[in-house]
Design an enzyme around this catalytic site. Sequence first.
Site, PDB file in Angstrom:
ATOM      1  N   ASP A  31    -101.715 -46.422 -53.541  1.00 56.62           N
ATOM      2  CA  ASP A  31    -100.826 -47.056 -54.521  1.00 56.62           C
ATOM      3  C   ASP A  31     -99.586 -47.637 -53.858  1.00 56.62           C
ATOM      4  O   ASP A  31     -98.781 -48.300 -54.517  1.00 56.62           O
ATOM      5  CB  ASP A  31    -100.412 -46.055 -55.616  1.00 56.62           C
ATOM      6  CG  ASP A  31     -99.845 -44.771 -55.042  1.00 56.62           C
ATOM      7  OD1 ASP A  31    -100.586 -44.079 -54.329  1.00 56.62           O
ATOM      8  OD2 ASP A  31     -98.659 -44.470 -55.289  1.00 56.62           O
ATOM      9  N   ASP A  70     -87.539 -38.938 -64.342  1.00 57.57           N
ATOM     10  CA  ASP A  70     -86.485 -39.583 -65.133  1.00 57.57           C
ATOM     11  C   ASP A  70     -86.415 -41.100 -64.998  1.00 57.57           C
ATOM     12  O   ASP A  70     -85.587 -41.749 -65.637  1.00 57.57           O
ATOM     13  CB  ASP A  70     -85.129 -38.970 -64.763  1.00 57.57           C
ATOM     14  CG  ASP A  70     -84.851 -39.073 -63.266  1.00 57.57           C
ATOM     15  OD1 ASP A  70     -85.603 -39.785 -62.566  1.00 57.57           O
ATOM     16  OD2 ASP A  70     -83.894 -38.434 -62.801  1.00 57.57           O
TER      17      ASP A  70
HETATM   18  P1  AMP Z   1     -93.812 -42.941 -54.713  1.00 56.37           P
HETATM   19  O1  AMP Z   1     -94.073 -41.652 -54.012  1.00 56.37           O
HETATM   20  O2  AMP Z   1     -92.369 -43.367 -54.729  1.00 56.37           O
HETATM   21  O3  AMP Z   1     -94.722 -44.040 -54.288  1.00 56.37           O
HETATM   22  O4  AMP Z   1     -94.108 -42.648 -56.255  1.00 56.37           O
HETATM   23  C1  AMP Z   1     -95.333 -42.180 -56.756  1.00 56.37           C
HETATM   24  C2  AMP Z   1     -95.347 -42.324 -58.260  1.00 56.37           C
HETATM   25  O5  AMP Z   1     -94.299 -41.534 -58.834  1.00 56.37           O
HETATM   26  C3  AMP Z   1     -95.131 -43.734 -58.755  1.00 56.37           C
HETATM   27  O6  AMP Z   1     -95.934 -43.913 -59.879  1.00 56.37           O
HETATM   28  C4  AMP Z   1     -93.662 -43.752 -59.090  1.00 56.37           C
HETATM   29  O7  AMP Z   1     -93.363 -44.728 -60.046  1.00 56.37           O
HETATM   30  C5  AMP Z   1     -93.455 -42.339 -59.629  1.00 56.37           C
HETATM   31  N1  AMP Z   1     -92.065 -41.880 -59.487  1.00 56.37           N
HETATM   32  C6  AMP Z   1     -91.422 -41.525 -58.351  1.00 56.37           C
HETATM   33  N2  AMP Z   1     -90.163 -41.142 -58.612  1.00 56.37           N
HETATM   34  C7  AMP Z   1     -89.977 -41.274 -59.945  1.00 56.37           C
HETATM   35  C8  AMP Z   1     -88.879 -41.043 -60.840  1.00 56.37           C
HETATM   36  N3  AMP Z   1     -87.694 -40.604 -60.419  1.00 56.37           N
HETATM   37  N4  AMP Z   1     -89.095 -41.296 -62.141  1.00 56.37           N
HETATM   38  C9  AMP Z   1     -90.265 -41.725 -62.595  1.00 56.37           C
HETATM   39  N5  AMP Z   1     -91.338 -41.951 -61.820  1.00 56.37           N
HETATM   40  C10 AMP Z   1     -91.204 -41.738 -60.511  1.00 56.37           C
HETATM   41 MG    MG Z   2     -95.120 -45.799 -54.678  1.00 64.95          MG
END
Ligand code: AMP
Ligand code: MG
Length: 502
Positions: free
Chosen positions: A270, A143
């Site tokens: 990432d 979201d």
């Molecule tokens: P992270 O584990 O926070 O590094 O996120 C991994 C990927 O998932 C990244 O591309 C984030 O932008 C995406 N992501 C995480 N949570 C959300 C969310 N609630 N809505 C959209 N994208 C998300």
């Molecule tokens: Mg991230």
Amino acid sequence: MTLFIDRLEHTYFESFKEREDAHFSPVMASRLLDPVVVSSNKLLAEELGIDPDNLDSPEMLELMSGNFMTANIKPIALVYSGHQFGVWAGQLGDGRAMTLGELPVAKSALGEDELGETEVPHSELWDIQLKGAGPTPYSRFADGRAVLRSSIREYLCSEAMHGLGIATTRALSLVDSKTQVYREEVESGATVCRVARSHIRFGSFEHFHYRNQPESVRALADYVVQRHFPQWTEDSDRFIKLFKNTVFKTAKMIAQWQSVGFNHGVMNTDNMSILGDTLDFGPFGFLDNYNPDFICNHSDTNGRYAFKNQPSVGLWNLNALATSLTSLLSSDELIDVLKQYEPEFLNQFRGIMASKLGLEQYQAEDELLSNELLDLMQTNNVDYTILFRSLCDFTATNHTVRDQFIDREGFDQWAVKYLARLEQQRLSDAQRRDNMRAINPKYVLRNYMAQGAIEKAQTGDYSEVNLLLKVLQSPREEHPEAQHYAGLPPDWAETISVSCSS
Ligand code: AMP
Ligand code: MG
């Protein structure tokens, strides 16, 4: 009244607009309902040349809630890819973050950088990003929102890391709202204004490499050089310098993480910054008892990102970055730099650990001294932060720190060697104590502290978030008003579980 929006630049947008689809997507924010300021970071505002009083202005609240009624904001979501838990994950990207622009900040510090290059004074651009402002083309099925809980954790931890002197992204402001966000239960949607020298990740380079777009890899590398190392722009070896900088800064960052007991939790490529800044605070945790096997991320069942694995994961990730730079640099060049990671990590880590022990100059035998202490701490379940802070008061006649060990004799044997080593120095006990207090923090952001602040904030009381912000921004100071945070965590702390979805 102007905030800082008029001053924003858009160099990333300008540099890549010709290939917009490839590098970023212009996005629109989705507004939050009934936003309220939870916390404003006045210290950071001052560093950025923003009037701290403006942070609580209606204009800032509008900005934080995703209402950009101004021309000089060009919200963009950046694309990147990455290796997640060791596996190629393909395209990711800013799924819940958008860069609004870049703020020029005067950089006056002249001196030598890590590589012995003379730094040129210039105005540095800092990305102003809004996290949690709704979906982007990279949100996949999610979201694009961030809940108050995870936003408080990111807000506080990024400032805590900065307070500890560790390179990191920062956080300028935190806003809560009445927007409903669905996780395991309904929670409120929040935004954090993340501020960073760069949001370019190892995975940004991997993205173009694996798409077989070497010209985009080169364009991105040139962008990073021009923006962050303008003194290298004309150098034919600028890419090797850039890679070397990433290797050295990453080694230093991880050595510092290890020295304060910080477990990042999701060291996917990432989440690794090309500048070696701590990036993306999710299920992080600080050690309570010294336990090298500590895994802060509940979702990390195999412990890939366990505390003790962080230094080697750093190298794994740098290898992945190196692979993505093979169109710019030869394998020999890349390997030659990668080989410097481990010695640099050890050099940094040993130096910091020596300082934590109050030793002015690291000597080869000190490694054994330090490791013996860590072993004792592990077997005796001794708290990492409290031990090093109380060791500051250790003298020939004050051994009260031994009470933290069940095996007191074991500690006494170690203390004999430690005293002998201290006696080789000319420092007075008081001088050594002051040196040690200047490095060993009294406060770290333990999970239970964040949890307490979150639970209060969920009832509309933001006082604990703001108290923690203040304390963690200078974690080596005494802060008499926060003594209760300097002790052992309460028993219920063990029941807290944090995972990637936080
Ligand atoms: P992270 O584990 O926070 O590094 O996120 C991994 C990927 O998932 C990244 O591309 C984030 O932008 C995406 N992501 C995480 N949570 C959300 C969310 N609630 N809505 C959209 N994208 C998300
Ligand atoms: Mg991230």
